[in-house]
Design a protein around this motif. Structure first.
Motif, PDB file in Angstrom:
ATOM      1  N   LYS A 155       0.822  -1.214   0.000  1.00  9.73           N
ATOM      2  CA  LYS A 155       0.000   0.000   0.000  1.00  9.73           C
ATOM      3  C   LYS A 155       0.854   1.261   0.000  1.00  9.73           C
ATOM      4  CE  LYS A 155      -4.339  -1.789   1.431  1.00  9.73           C
ATOM      5  NZ  LYS A 155      -3.904  -3.208   1.434  1.00  9.73           N
ATOM      6  N   GLY A 156       2.060   1.188   0.603  1.00 12.21           N
ATOM      7  CA  GLY A 156       2.944   2.350   0.590  1.00 12.21           C
ATOM      8  C   GLY A 156       3.350   2.731  -0.823  1.00 12.21           C
ATOM      9  N   PHE A 157       3.609   1.714  -1.647  1.00 11.80           N
ATOM     10  CA  PHE A 157       4.000   1.988  -3.030  1.00 11.80           C
ATOM     11  C   PHE A 157       2.819   2.527  -3.824  1.00 11.80           C
ATOM     12  CE2 PHE A 157       6.778  -1.779  -1.931  1.00 11.80           C
ATOM     13  CZ  PHE A 157       7.883  -0.994  -1.615  1.00 11.80           C
ATOM     14  N   ILE A 158       1.643   1.930  -3.584  1.00 10.57           N
ATOM     15  CA  ILE A 158       0.442   2.404  -4.268  1.00 10.57           C
ATOM     16  C   ILE A 158       0.186   3.865  -3.900  1.00 10.57           C
ATOM     17  CG2 ILE A 158      -2.024   2.068  -4.563  1.00 10.57           C
ATOM     18  CD1 ILE A 158      -0.470  -0.211  -5.607  1.00 10.57           C
ATOM     19  N   ALA A 159       0.389   4.190  -2.602  1.00  9.37           N
ATOM     20  CA  ALA A 159       0.148   5.567  -2.158  1.00  9.37           C
ATOM     21  C   ALA A 159       1.034   6.532  -2.929  1.00  9.37           C
ATOM     22  CB  ALA A 159       0.400   5.679  -0.655  1.00  9.37           C
ATOM     23  N   ILE A 160       2.261   6.110  -3.213  1.00 11.64           N
ATOM     24  CA  ILE A 160       3.162   6.995  -3.949  1.00 11.64           C
ATOM     25  C   ILE A 160       2.663   7.187  -5.383  1.00 11.64           C
ATOM     26  CG2 ILE A 160       5.518   7.191  -4.835  1.00 11.64           C
ATOM     27  CD1 ILE A 160       6.321   5.775  -2.151  1.00 11.64           C
ATOM     28  N   ALA A 161       2.139   6.102  -5.974  1.00 13.19           N
ATOM     29  CA  ALA A 161       1.540   6.242  -7.303  1.00 13.19           C
ATOM     30  C   ALA A 161       0.308   7.144  -7.244  1.00 13.19           C
ATOM     31  CB  ALA A 161       1.166   4.871  -7.856  1.00 13.19           C
ATOM     32  N   VAL A 162      -0.448   7.038  -6.151  1.00  9.45           N
ATOM     33  CA  VAL A 162      -1.652   7.861  -5.982  1.00  9.45           C
ATOM     34  C   VAL A 162      -1.286   9.352  -5.938  1.00  9.45           C
ATOM     35  CG1 VAL A 162      -3.387   8.502  -4.251  1.00  9.45           C
ATOM     36  CG2 VAL A 162      -3.147   6.119  -4.956  1.00  9.45           C
ATOM     37  N   VAL A 163      -0.145   9.665  -5.315  1.00 14.10           N
ATOM     38  CA  VAL A 163       0.306  11.064  -5.274  1.00 14.10           C
ATOM     39  C   VAL A 163       0.534  11.587  -6.688  1.00 14.10           C
ATOM     40  CG1 VAL A 163       2.162  12.603  -4.531  1.00 14.10           C
ATOM     41  CG2 VAL A 163       1.346  10.819  -2.997  1.00 14.10           C
ATOM     42  N   VAL A 164       1.146  10.741  -7.529  1.00 14.45           N
ATOM     43  CA  VAL A 164       1.392  11.161  -8.910  1.00 14.45           C
ATOM     44  C   VAL A 164       0.064  11.328  -9.649  1.00 14.45           C
ATOM     45  CG1 VAL A 164       2.586  10.595 -11.047  1.00 14.45           C
ATOM     46  CG2 VAL A 164       3.576   9.924  -8.853  1.00 14.45           C
ATOM     47  N   LEU A 165      -0.846  10.353  -9.447  1.00  9.72           N
ATOM     48  CA  LEU A 165      -2.158  10.450 -10.096  1.00  9.72           C
ATOM     49  C   LEU A 165      -2.882  11.715  -9.658  1.00  9.72           C
ATOM     50  CD1 LEU A 165      -3.660   6.837  -9.946  1.00  9.72           C
ATOM     51  CD2 LEU A 165      -2.579   8.019 -11.857  1.00  9.72           C
ATOM     52  N   GLY A 166      -2.728  12.092  -8.387  1.00 10.39           N
ATOM     53  CA  GLY A 166      -3.382  13.284  -7.858  1.00 10.39           C
ATOM     54  C   GLY A 166      -2.583  14.552  -8.101  1.00 10.39           C
ATOM     55  N   ARG A 167      -1.535  14.417  -8.889  1.00  5.50           N
ATOM     56  CA  ARG A 167      -0.723  15.574  -9.305  1.00  5.50           C
ATOM     57  C   ARG A 167      -0.262  16.442  -8.140  1.00  5.50           C
ATOM     58  NH1 ARG A 167      -3.495  18.007 -14.563  1.00  5.50           N
ATOM     59  NH2 ARG A 167      -3.448  16.157 -15.854  1.00  5.50           N
ATOM     60  N   TRP A 168       0.102  15.817  -7.055  1.00  9.00           N
ATOM     61  CA  TRP A 168       0.673  16.539  -5.916  1.00  9.00           C
ATOM     62  C   TRP A 168      -0.285  17.600  -5.361  1.00  9.00           C
ATOM     63  CZ3 TRP A 168       3.359  15.016 -10.233  1.00  9.00           C
ATOM     64  CH2 TRP A 168       4.376  14.081 -10.005  1.00  9.00           C
ATOM     65  N   ASN A 169      -1.595  17.397  -5.584  1.00  2.34           N
ATOM     66  CA  ASN A 169      -2.618  18.297  -5.062  1.00  2.34           C
ATOM     67  C   ASN A 169      -3.482  17.504  -4.079  1.00  2.34           C
ATOM     68  OD1 ASN A 169      -5.139  19.520  -4.676  1.00  2.34           O
ATOM     69  ND2 ASN A 169      -5.036  20.588  -6.630  1.00  2.34           N
ATOM     70  N   PRO A 170      -3.489  17.890  -2.794  1.00  2.00           N
ATOM     71  CA  PRO A 170      -4.150  17.072  -1.770  1.00  2.00           C
ATOM     72  C   PRO A 170      -5.584  16.678  -2.102  1.00  2.00           C
ATOM     73  CG  PRO A 170      -2.931  18.840  -0.733  1.00  2.00           C
ATOM     74  CD  PRO A 170      -2.846  19.080  -2.213  1.00  2.00           C
ATOM     75  N   VAL A 171      -6.362  17.594  -2.686  1.00  3.16           N
ATOM     76  CA  VAL A 171      -7.764  17.277  -2.972  1.00  3.16           C
ATOM     77  C   VAL A 171      -7.850  16.214  -4.069  1.00  3.16           C
ATOM     78  CG1 VAL A 171      -9.958  18.196  -3.781  1.00  3.16           C
ATOM     79  CG2 VAL A 171      -8.554  19.532  -2.195  1.00  3.16           C
ATOM     80  N   LEU A 172      -7.049  16.397  -5.126  1.00  2.00           N
ATOM     81  CA  LEU A 172      -7.036  15.396  -6.200  1.00  2.00           C
ATOM     82  C   LEU A 172      -6.469  14.073  -5.706  1.00  2.00           C
ATOM     83  CD1 LEU A 172      -5.868  17.491  -9.310  1.00  2.00           C
ATOM     84  CD2 LEU A 172      -8.184  16.808  -8.646  1.00  2.00           C
ATOM     85  N   VAL A 173      -5.510  14.151  -4.763  1.00  2.00           N
ATOM     86  CA  VAL A 173      -4.916  12.934  -4.211  1.00  2.00           C
ATOM     87  C   VAL A 173      -5.981  12.115  -3.474  1.00  2.00           C
ATOM     88  CG1 VAL A 173      -3.357  12.102  -2.397  1.00  2.00           C
ATOM     89  CG2 VAL A 173      -2.528  13.720  -4.114  1.00  2.00           C
ATOM     90  N   LEU A 174      -6.845  12.801  -2.728  1.00  2.00           N
ATOM     91  CA  LEU A 174      -7.933  12.085  -2.040  1.00  2.00           C
ATOM     92  C   LEU A 174      -8.830  11.378  -3.058  1.00  2.00           C
ATOM     93  CD1 LEU A 174      -9.647  11.393   0.469  1.00  2.00           C
ATOM     94  CD2 LEU A 174     -10.813  13.586   0.180  1.00  2.00           C
ATOM     95  N   LEU A 175      -9.162  12.098  -4.147  1.00  2.00           N
ATOM     96  CA  LEU A 175     -10.009  11.495  -5.181  1.00  2.00           C
ATOM     97  C   LEU A 175      -9.302  10.312  -5.834  1.00  2.00           C
ATOM     98  CD1 LEU A 175     -11.529  14.703  -6.821  1.00  2.00           C
ATOM     99  CD2 LEU A 175     -12.572  13.142  -5.166  1.00  2.00           C
ATOM    100  N   ALA A 176      -7.996  10.471  -6.092  1.00  2.00           N
ATOM    101  CA  ALA A 176      -7.242   9.384  -6.728  1.00  2.00           C
ATOM    102  C   ALA A 176      -7.214   8.160  -5.822  1.00  2.00           C
ATOM    103  CB  ALA A 176      -5.818   9.845  -7.055  1.00  2.00           C
ATOM    104  N   ALA A 177      -7.094   8.385  -4.502  1.00  2.00           N
ATOM    105  CA  ALA A 177      -7.080   7.262  -3.562  1.00  2.00           C
ATOM    106  C   ALA A 177      -8.429   6.540  -3.588  1.00  2.00           C
ATOM    107  CB  ALA A 177      -6.768   7.757  -2.152  1.00  2.00           C
ATOM    108  N   LEU A 178      -9.519   7.319  -3.694  1.00  2.00           N
ATOM    109  CA  LEU A 178     -10.840   6.685  -3.748  1.00  2.00           C
ATOM    110  C   LEU A 178     -11.019   5.930  -5.064  1.00  2.00           C
ATOM    111  CD1 LEU A 178     -13.031   9.475  -2.104  1.00  2.00           C
ATOM    112  CD2 LEU A 178     -12.182   7.353  -1.085  1.00  2.00           C
ATOM    113  N   PHE A 179     -10.452   6.476  -6.149  1.00  2.00           N
ATOM    114  CA  PHE A 179     -10.463   5.765  -7.434  1.00  2.00           C
ATOM    115  C   PHE A 179      -9.775   4.416  -7.291  1.00  2.00           C
ATOM    116  CE2 PHE A 179      -7.561   4.731 -10.965  1.00  2.00           C
ATOM    117  CZ  PHE A 179      -8.464   4.372 -11.943  1.00  2.00           C
ATOM    118  N   PHE A 180      -8.618   4.436  -6.622  1.00  2.00           N
ATOM    119  CA  PHE A 180      -7.890   3.180  -6.450  1.00  2.00           C
ATOM    120  C   PHE A 180      -8.675   2.231  -5.546  1.00  2.00           C
ATOM    121  CE2 PHE A 180      -4.780   0.165  -5.178  1.00  2.00           C
ATOM    122  CZ  PHE A 180      -3.987   0.031  -6.288  1.00  2.00           C
TER     123      PHE A 180
END
Lengths: 308, 361
Positions: A228-253
């Motif tokens: 999950k730690g590695f996935i979280a790092i991918a999620v940060v990239v998917l969320g473009r280093w923007n906390p709100v988008l990162v939350l959405l990307a995590a929910l997508f995952f």
């Protein structure tokens, strides 16, 4: 999919997405300051064991979250000493912290509970139903009938977004991640900022780990962080280093992971293991499809030494 | 994601890397002993049990320690090659599984072929599969600018689940009971290297490959380009004489091929079938193996055997000194951290000396 199934699917998506969201939000902050912490996995598994031991000792899941957070900070502090203070390579240091974290938690667990792995039964973090909001049709109970850690993620995302983009401290933090030399010249204490963001990332990853043990499983198992730690790092990239988008990307995952239960329930004849691989494949596809337009902090992963 | 640069891992000369390795091992033993004491264990008993389990007698050493070192040497070589070029291939684990899947498929289907043809076919298909597994992150890196750290790790999970699918699905053994494939043909199996022991020719393959890589890195034009790109991609690109994309492509795919070969060698030499949990994380341990060797191919042979001994001794340590086998992971992490710390401290000392010579401060 009937409406009842849809509701179940959404609930599972949020439940699986929350630990990723917590870990990824912390990682967003540290990456914004130029630190990529591949050792996040070590903080998560540390948080899971720390949370389990704390919950047992204090007979309280709430205090388990606190001890889990502390264990996450402990793992991150090892990373910080080497990768921030000594300026060693971040990728290799993070890999070491992950390997060491998985080994250490496994060793402690085996020493304490035996190799056979007697099933631990922990006090669990009960879901808290938010009045009114939880009554919204379809999405209400999925979003607002969750463990308290979920609400922490909902609150943190906009708060961190505001902090990063609308406060002077956030500006300094981003300057450290984009141009550390210039930030130092302007009077920012670069290493101190990076130290703080790394430990903050460890704190949230520790809470994510405690959530896994106390809200999901009600037990601890070796390697239960399962990447999950590695996935979280991918999620940060998917969320473009923007906390709100990162939350959405995590929910997508989380939704991608929840699909495995529901496509099977729909009678789609695909092997179980393919469903398990699906979230990773979707993440790869998403990275390929949409990272081209996002830009990482310029000084990400570059060790930095004071020029004074 | 940013292009992560290989700034902190230098390839160094043989003497320097031996010295660094020795100090790193000493530091690891010391820190490990302190941690064991804190945990209420007896470090002397642990060390004794571990050494007994790894080196206690010729047959133990050859049939357990050396056999366990084979996949570690091969994946260590894979990681060393990639890291030399500044490619962060954390994906040896997935590439190994891809190689193992290909090897077992060819080894079962190619049963009609004679051994002199089938064994090379098995190993080559494993290498090709490993390279193909590395091709996805390579192309994402070169074409789309997506950093390879995350993509190689994601591919690890896909590879592990693909292997799990194979042993439960299309390649499951004929009775359909156990989560493993059927055995590969007799003609697909690597012969024994030492009669009377379990040491198979995979060890010979690993040694030959290490020697070949040492020559390539030291003595060829490509080796020079590899070292130049690894030291500084920008400088190498600016020089105009080095095609950095080509160097990255070749070293990344080569690294994947070697990791895939590790999977093929394990199937062909030892297990003769694919299991769900074939690898206990060799692809990650390989990073410690490669770093402790200073990324030198010859050194990887030594450190691979050392980590093979660690894994071989872990069982004895658990049995005789009551120390959980998972402790091995902590030791691996300590080794990596020790190598990093020594490298940083020496570099800072060097910078201070240089400043002193210039008369600054």
């Amino acid at each position: 999919m009937s409406q009842a199934e849809l509701v179940l699917f959404l609930e599972a998506s949020v439940r699986l997405g929350i630990p990723l969201a917590l870990a990824a939000l912390g990682e967003t902050i540290s990456e914004r300051s130029g630190v990529i912490n591949i050792g996040l996995e070590g903080s998560i598994i540390g948080g899971a064991l720390g949370g389990a031991l704390g919950a047992l000792a204090f007979e309280s899941a709430g205090l388990g979250v606190v001890t889990g957070a502390a264990a996450g900070v402990l793992a991150a502090s090892v990373f910080a000493v080497f990768a921030v203070w000594l300026g060693a390579d971040q990728i290799i240091t993070g890999t070491a912290v992950t390997i060491g974290g998985l080994g250490m938690t496994g060793a402690i667990y085996q020493a304490r509970f035996g190799v056979t792995g007697t099933e631990l039964s922990l006090p669990t973090l009960a879901a808290v139903r938010v009045p009114l909001l939880a009554d919204i049709p379809i999405v209400g109970s999925a979003l607002f009938d969750q463990a308290p850690t979920a609400y922490l993620a909902y609150l943190l995302a906009p708060t961190l977004w505001y902090f990063l983009f609308h406060t002077p401290y956030g500006l300094e933090l981003r300057a450290v991640g984009e141009a550390p030399d210039a930030a130092e010249a302007a009077g920012v204490r670069v290493l101190l900022v990076r130290l703080a963001t790394t430990l903050f990332g460890g704190l949230l990853a520790g809470i994510a780990g405690a959530h896994l043990a106390l809200a999901h499983a009600g037990t601890f198992a070796e390697n239960m962080s399962a990447g999950k730690g590695f996935i979280a790092i991918a999620v940060v990239v998917l969320g473009r280093w923007n906390p709100v988008l990162v939350l959405l990307a995590a929910l997508f995952f989380g939704a991608a992971s929840a699909l495995q239960f529901f496509l099977q329930a729909l009678g789609l004849d695909l092997a179980y293991q393919i469903f398990l691989a699906l979230p990773y494949l979707l993440t790869l596809a998403a990275l390929a499809g949409w990272v081209g337009r996002a830009r990482a902090p310029a000084a990400l992963a570059l060790p930095w030494e004071s020029k004074r | 994601m940013a292009d992560v640069q290989a700034q902190s891992v230098r390839s160094v000369g043989a003497l320097e890397s031996i010295l660094t390795g020795a100090v790193a091992v000493a530091l690891t033993l010391l820190t490990g002993a302190v941690l064991l004491l804190l945990g209420g264990f007896d470090p002397i008993a642990a060390g004794g049990a571990m050494i007994g389990g790894a080196f206690g007698g010729w047959n133990t050493f050859v049939s357990i320690t050396l056999v366990r070192s084979i996949p570690l040497i091969l994946t260590g070589l894979a990681v060393a090659l990639a890291f030399r070029a500044g490619v962060w291939n954390i994906g040896a684990e997935g590439q190994l599984y891809a190689g193992a899947i290909a090897a077992v498929w060819v080894g079962i289907r190619g049963g009609a072929l004679p051994a002199p043809l089938l064994v090379p076919a098995v190993l080559m298909s494993a290498g090709v599969a490993g390279a193909l597994w590395a091709l996805v992150p390579t192309l994402m890196h070169l074409r789309l600018g997506v950093g390879e750290v995350i993509t190689t790790i994601l591919m690890n999970f896909v590879g592990i689940y693909l292997a799990a699918y194979m042993v439960h699905g299309p390649l499951q053994e004929a009775r359909g009971v156990f989560p493993q494939t059927g055995p590969i043909a007799e003609a697909a199996r690597l012969p024994m290297l030492l009669p009377g022991s379990r040491l198979h020719w995979g060890f010979g393959v690993a040694l030959l490959l290490a020697a070949a890589l040492a020559v390539v890195v030291r003595r060829t034009r490509f080796g020079f380009e590899l070292r130049a790109v690894g030291a500084s991609p920008e400088a190498a690109a600016v020089s105009g004489r080095i095609d950095t994309s080509r160097v990255l492509l070749v070293s990344f795919l080569g690294s994947g091929a070697i990791a895939g070969l590790a999977g093929g060698v394990e199937i062909s030499g030892l297990t003769h079938a694919l299991y769900e949990d074939l690898s206990p994380g060799w692809g990650y341990t390989a990073i410690a193996v490669a770093l402790l060797a200073g990324l030198n191919p010859a050194g990887v042979v030594v450190t691979g055997v050392l980590f093979g001994a660690l894994q071989a001794g872990a069982g004895a340590m658990q049995r005789d000194a009551g120390i959980p086998a998972a402790w091995v992971g902590v030791v691996e992490a300590l080794v990596i951290l020790a190598v990093l710390a020594i490298d940083r401290i020496r570099r800072r000392a060097g910078a201070l000396r240089a400043a002193g010579a210039r008369g600054d401060e």
